[in-house]
Design a protein around this motif. Structure first.
Motif, PDB file in Angstrom:
ATOM      1  N   LEU A  91       0.843  -1.201   0.000  1.00 47.14           N
ATOM      2  CA  LEU A  91       0.000   0.000   0.000  1.00 47.14           C
ATOM      3  C   LEU A  91       0.877   1.249   0.000  1.00 47.14           C
ATOM      4  O   LEU A  91       0.642   2.192  -0.765  1.00 47.14           O
ATOM      5  CB  LEU A  91      -0.930   0.002   1.221  1.00 47.14           C
ATOM      6  CG  LEU A  91      -1.987  -1.100   1.291  1.00 47.14           C
ATOM      7  CD1 LEU A  91      -2.763  -1.008   2.602  1.00 47.14           C
ATOM      8  CD2 LEU A  91      -2.951  -1.016   0.114  1.00 47.14           C
ATOM      9  N   ALA A  92       1.901   1.238   0.852  1.00 48.84           N
ATOM     10  CA  ALA A  92       2.805   2.390   0.928  1.00 48.84           C
ATOM     11  C   ALA A  92       3.572   2.565  -0.376  1.00 48.84           C
ATOM     12  O   ALA A  92       3.786   3.699  -0.835  1.00 48.84           O
ATOM     13  CB  ALA A  92       3.775   2.214   2.089  1.00 48.84           C
ATOM     14  N   GLU A  93       3.996   1.467  -0.988  1.00 53.42           N
ATOM     15  CA  GLU A  93       4.707   1.541  -2.268  1.00 53.42           C
ATOM     16  C   GLU A  93       3.887   2.265  -3.327  1.00 53.42           C
ATOM     17  O   GLU A  93       4.431   2.947  -4.197  1.00 53.42           O
ATOM     18  CB  GLU A  93       5.036   0.130  -2.772  1.00 53.42           C
ATOM     19  CG  GLU A  93       6.250  -0.508  -2.143  1.00 53.42           C
ATOM     20  CD  GLU A  93       6.527  -1.885  -2.727  1.00 53.42           C
ATOM     21  OE1 GLU A  93       5.960  -2.214  -3.799  1.00 53.42           O
ATOM     22  OE2 GLU A  93       7.297  -2.639  -2.113  1.00 53.42           O
ATOM     23  N   GLU A  94       2.574   2.094  -3.256  1.00 56.16           N
ATOM     24  CA  GLU A  94       1.687   2.729  -4.234  1.00 56.16           C
ATOM     25  C   GLU A  94       1.240   4.124  -3.802  1.00 56.16           C
ATOM     26  O   GLU A  94       0.375   4.730  -4.430  1.00 56.16           O
ATOM     27  CB  GLU A  94       0.461   1.843  -4.475  1.00 56.16           C
ATOM     28  CG  GLU A  94       0.759   0.558  -5.217  1.00 56.16           C
ATOM     29  CD  GLU A  94       1.288   0.797  -6.623  1.00 56.16           C
ATOM     30  OE1 GLU A  94       0.972   1.860  -7.203  1.00 56.16           O
ATOM     31  OE2 GLU A  94       2.025  -0.066  -7.139  1.00 56.16           O
ATOM     32  N   GLY A  95       1.842   4.618  -2.716  1.00 50.76           N
ATOM     33  CA  GLY A  95       1.523   5.970  -2.276  1.00 50.76           C
ATOM     34  C   GLY A  95       0.170   6.103  -1.604  1.00 50.76           C
ATOM     35  O   GLY A  95      -0.408   7.191  -1.585  1.00 50.76           O
ATOM     36  N   LEU A  96      -0.326   5.006  -1.048  1.00 45.57           N
ATOM     37  CA  LEU A  96      -1.626   5.016  -0.383  1.00 45.57           C
ATOM     38  C   LEU A  96      -1.453   5.183   1.120  1.00 45.57           C
ATOM     39  O   LEU A  96      -0.563   4.574   1.728  1.00 45.57           O
ATOM     40  CB  LEU A  96      -2.384   3.718  -0.671  1.00 45.57           C
ATOM     41  CG  LEU A  96      -2.839   3.520  -2.116  1.00 45.57           C
ATOM     42  CD1 LEU A  96      -3.303   2.086  -2.338  1.00 45.57           C
ATOM     43  CD2 LEU A  96      -3.953   4.495  -2.474  1.00 45.57           C
ATOM     44  N   ASN A  97      -2.312   5.989   1.712  1.00 44.08           N
ATOM     45  CA  ASN A  97      -2.304   6.212   3.155  1.00 44.08           C
ATOM     46  C   ASN A  97      -3.613   5.629   3.718  1.00 44.08           C
ATOM     47  O   ASN A  97      -4.582   6.347   3.941  1.00 44.08           O
ATOM     48  CB  ASN A  97      -2.192   7.709   3.450  1.00 44.08           C
ATOM     49  CG  ASN A  97      -2.002   8.005   4.924  1.00 44.08           C
ATOM     50  OD1 ASN A  97      -1.848   7.090   5.733  1.00 44.08           O
ATOM     51  ND2 ASN A  97      -2.025   9.273   5.279  1.00 44.08           N
ATOM     52  N   ILE A  98      -3.623   4.308   3.877  1.00 41.54           N
ATOM     53  CA  ILE A  98      -4.833   3.595   4.298  1.00 41.54           C
ATOM     54  C   ILE A  98      -4.629   2.994   5.683  1.00 41.54           C
ATOM     55  O   ILE A  98      -3.636   2.306   5.935  1.00 41.54           O
ATOM     56  CB  ILE A  98      -5.190   2.478   3.300  1.00 41.54           C
ATOM     57  CG1 ILE A  98      -5.566   3.070   1.941  1.00 41.54           C
ATOM     58  CG2 ILE A  98      -6.336   1.620   3.837  1.00 41.54           C
ATOM     59  CD1 ILE A  98      -5.863   2.017   0.877  1.00 41.54           C
TER      60      ILE A  98
END
Length: 317
Positions: A47-54
């Motif tokens: 998720l972090a690799e894809e720039g997501l803050n979930i």
């Protein structure tokens, strides 16, 4: 004239501003083997690799995930199509279904006392299920498949964690359930399977839904999420023993039980997602069919027109 050192500092500050993380999206997630792929994506950094803050907020049941969204505590939730269709009709903010996680192909079940051999034997008896979500839908479909209706049984609301106890006490004779709860019920009570979603293939679609307003401010959220999902699926396939051990531990079941549960699902990959969301009219027809069934059993009100435009196709293009 700006000195080189000052210019470098200004550029560094500007660069730092442009790399600020996107606003956090809090997602309610209930125990279900298919949704563990999300946790795998989080734990392995996809998720972090894809720039997501979930942030994944654990809740107990499908109904709890839906309630968390309706109360405004989260910006999205995991659920079946049933709960996703219900939220706007129940007064919640409009959602977009952004990812289809899996089809239940035997995972959702009806468990009954061992002296009741089949669904028809439930006639006139008390059955437990989550009446505001998937449970009532599965029960209705199981009864219909056997020439019966909800009028032929007495239905009471039972939370998943209470199913085994109430079966043992005799308060109910059957319970609509799903893993990991169904595994615990089978261990704790003298019950057996009398119905699974393998008998209604393709009807129970597990989804991830997000507040439509969030997506308007983060237009690249959907493709990023689907890429992270695929990375987690790839990792699962490449390192099955490690992945299953991690996911089983979180679900509170053994690796063998987790594997058995996954075998009763069809996990959807990127190609599946592309094909499904490219044919959005088929998804909308499925949602309308679900909504019509929910109206028939008084689980929603309205004309079901809200299902049009409910699916986010941006990630598939």
């Amino acid at each position: 004239m700006i000195k080189p050192v000052i210019l470098a500092l200004l550029l560094l500050l500007l660069g730092g501003c442009s790399d600020s993380p996107p606003p956090k999206v809090v997602l309610a997630i209930n125990p279900w083997p298919g949704y563990e792929i999300l946790y795998l994506a989080s734990q392995k950094g996809f998720l972090a690799e894809e720039g997501l803050n979930i942030e994944l907020a654990q809740v107990a049941t499908l109904s709890d995930a839906q309630r968390a969204y309706l109360s405004g505590r989260v910006s999205g939730f995991t659920s079946t199509m049933i709960e996703a269709v219900q939220v706007e009709a129940l007064g919640g903010k409009p959602v977009k279904v952004v990812l289809a996680a899996d089809y239940s192909n035997g995972g959702d079940v009806i468990l009954a006392h061992s002296n009741l051999p089949d669904v028809k034997s439930l006639k006139g008896k008390t059955v437990g299920c989550e009446v505001s979500s998937l449970g009532i839908y599965v029960l209705n479909r199981a009864l219909a498949a056997n020439g019966m209706s909800l009028d032929d049984v007495k239905v009471i609301n039972v939370e998943q964690g209470d199913g085994g106890r109430m079966l043992e006490s005799g308060e109910i004779v059957a319970m609509v359930s799903y893993p990991p709860y169904s595994f615990a019920i089978l261990k704790e009570s003298h019950s057996h399977l009398i119905f699974t979603t393998r008998e209604i293939p393709g009807e129970i679609l597990d989804t991830i839904s997000i507040d439509a307003d969030i997506l308007a401010t983060q237009p690249d959220f959907v493709p990023r999420l689907r890429r992270a999902w695929q990375k987690a699926l790839d990792y699962f396939q490449a390192q099955p023993e490690e992945a299953i051990a991690m996911m089983a531990q979180r679900e509170g079941i053994s690796p063998d039980e987790f594997q058995a549960a996954i075998n009763d699902l069809y996990l959807l990959n990127t190609a599946d997602q592309q094909k499904m969301f490219d044919d959005v009219s088929k998804l909308e027809n499925m949602a309308r069919s679900v909504c019509t069934t929910l109206k028939h059993i008084d689980a929603v009100e309205g004309d079901c027109s809200h299902v049009i435009g409910m699916f986010d196709v941006s990630g598939g293009r």
